[in-house]
Design a protein around this motif. Structure first.
Motif, PDB file in Angstrom:
ATOM      1  N   GLY A  78       0.978  -1.182   0.022  1.00 38.18           N
ATOM      2  CA  GLY A  78      -0.141   0.123   0.084  1.00 38.18           C
ATOM      3  C   GLY A  78       0.735   1.282   0.080  1.00 38.18           C
ATOM      4  N   GLY A  79       0.399   2.468   0.214  1.00 33.95           N
ATOM      5  CA  GLY A  79       0.915   3.791   0.116  1.00 33.95           C
ATOM      6  C   GLY A  79       0.112   4.827   0.984  1.00 33.95           C
ATOM      7  N   GLN A  80       0.875   6.085   0.833  1.00 40.68           N
ATOM      8  CA  GLN A  80       0.063   7.139   1.407  1.00 40.68           C
ATOM      9  C   GLN A  80      -0.567   7.935   0.276  1.00 40.68           C
ATOM     10  N   LYS A  81      -1.738   8.333   0.699  1.00 39.65           N
ATOM     11  CA  LYS A  81      -2.509   9.033  -0.514  1.00 39.65           C
ATOM     12  C   LYS A  81      -2.615  10.530  -0.117  1.00 39.65           C
ATOM     13  N   ASN A  82      -2.594  11.247  -1.257  1.00 41.34           N
ATOM     14  CA  ASN A  82      -2.503  12.874  -1.141  1.00 41.34           C
ATOM     15  C   ASN A  82      -3.973  13.184  -0.970  1.00 41.34           C
ATOM     16  N   LYS A  83      -4.284  14.581  -1.012  1.00 38.06           N
ATOM     17  CA  LYS A  83      -5.657  15.015  -0.658  1.00 38.06           C
ATOM     18  C   LYS A  83      -6.836  14.652  -1.925  1.00 38.06           C
ATOM     19  N   PHE A  84      -6.353  13.976  -3.047  1.00 38.75           N
ATOM     20  CA  PHE A  84      -7.056  13.737  -3.780  1.00 38.75           C
ATOM     21  C   PHE A  84      -7.429  12.139  -4.065  1.00 38.75           C
ATOM     22  N   GLN A  85      -7.126  11.476  -2.870  1.00 36.11           N
ATOM     23  CA  GLN A  85      -7.174  10.274  -2.759  1.00 36.11           C
ATOM     24  C   GLN A  85      -6.367   9.211  -3.979  1.00 36.11           C
TER      25      GLN A  85
END
Length: 160
Positions: A78-85
């Motif tokens: 998995g990974g980290q998402k930004n504010k736009f998912q």
């Protein structure tokens, strides 16, 4: 480079990069785990290791790792998402137990990026206390403040 040196020493033809890469894919990761267990057992059972007032000095710590941005790794960790998912980076969590005086990693765990350090520490300790040689030794564990819990103290007392 090690392969080139080795083949020069034994007087054989060098292995091509392609052949090495193909052979490397056939290696089972379990082999390295078994080699590690054998190496650690041999080292600690020979009583040549350093101690602090008769105790092994074991430290545990965890870390967040940024992995290469690859779809196979994203699927596993998995990974980290930004504010736009949208996933912006591939990340994993790791935790290890380290013998501070003898400079050996006794156990290392890697898991998905949302896994807590406490969960990984439980896996580390479960693996660690399977070593017969370790059960006989006195140990001092060093943890940072994020690990403290009644459950951890209870577990460490129970496995002794």
């Amino acid at each position: 480079m090690e392969l080139v040196k080795f083949f020069k020493q034994i007087g054989k033809i060098e292995v091509t990069k392609e052949a090495f890469s193909q052979a490397r894919l056939k290696i089972k990761p379990l082999v390295f785990k078994k080699l590690k267990i054998h190496h650690l057992s041999t080292f600690y059972e020979n009583q040549t290791h350093k101690k602090f007032k008769g105790h092994l000095l074991l430290a545990a710590d965890g870390s967040k790792l940024e992995l290469p941005f690859h779809k196979a790794l994203l699927k596993i960790f998995g990974g980290q998402k930004n504010k736009f998912q949208e996933i912006k980076s591939c990340e994993a969590k790791s935790n290890m137990i380290y013998d501070s005086l003898n400079k050996f990693i006794l156990d290392f765990e890697l898991d998905i990026h949302r896994t807590s350090e406490k969960t990984l520490l439980q896996k580390n300790l479960k693996n660690l206390f399977q070593y017969k040689w370790l059960k006989k030794m006195k140990k001092i564990f060093i943890f940072d403040r994020g690990y403290r819990s009644i459950e951890l103290y209870h577990y460490l007392l129970a496995v002794q």
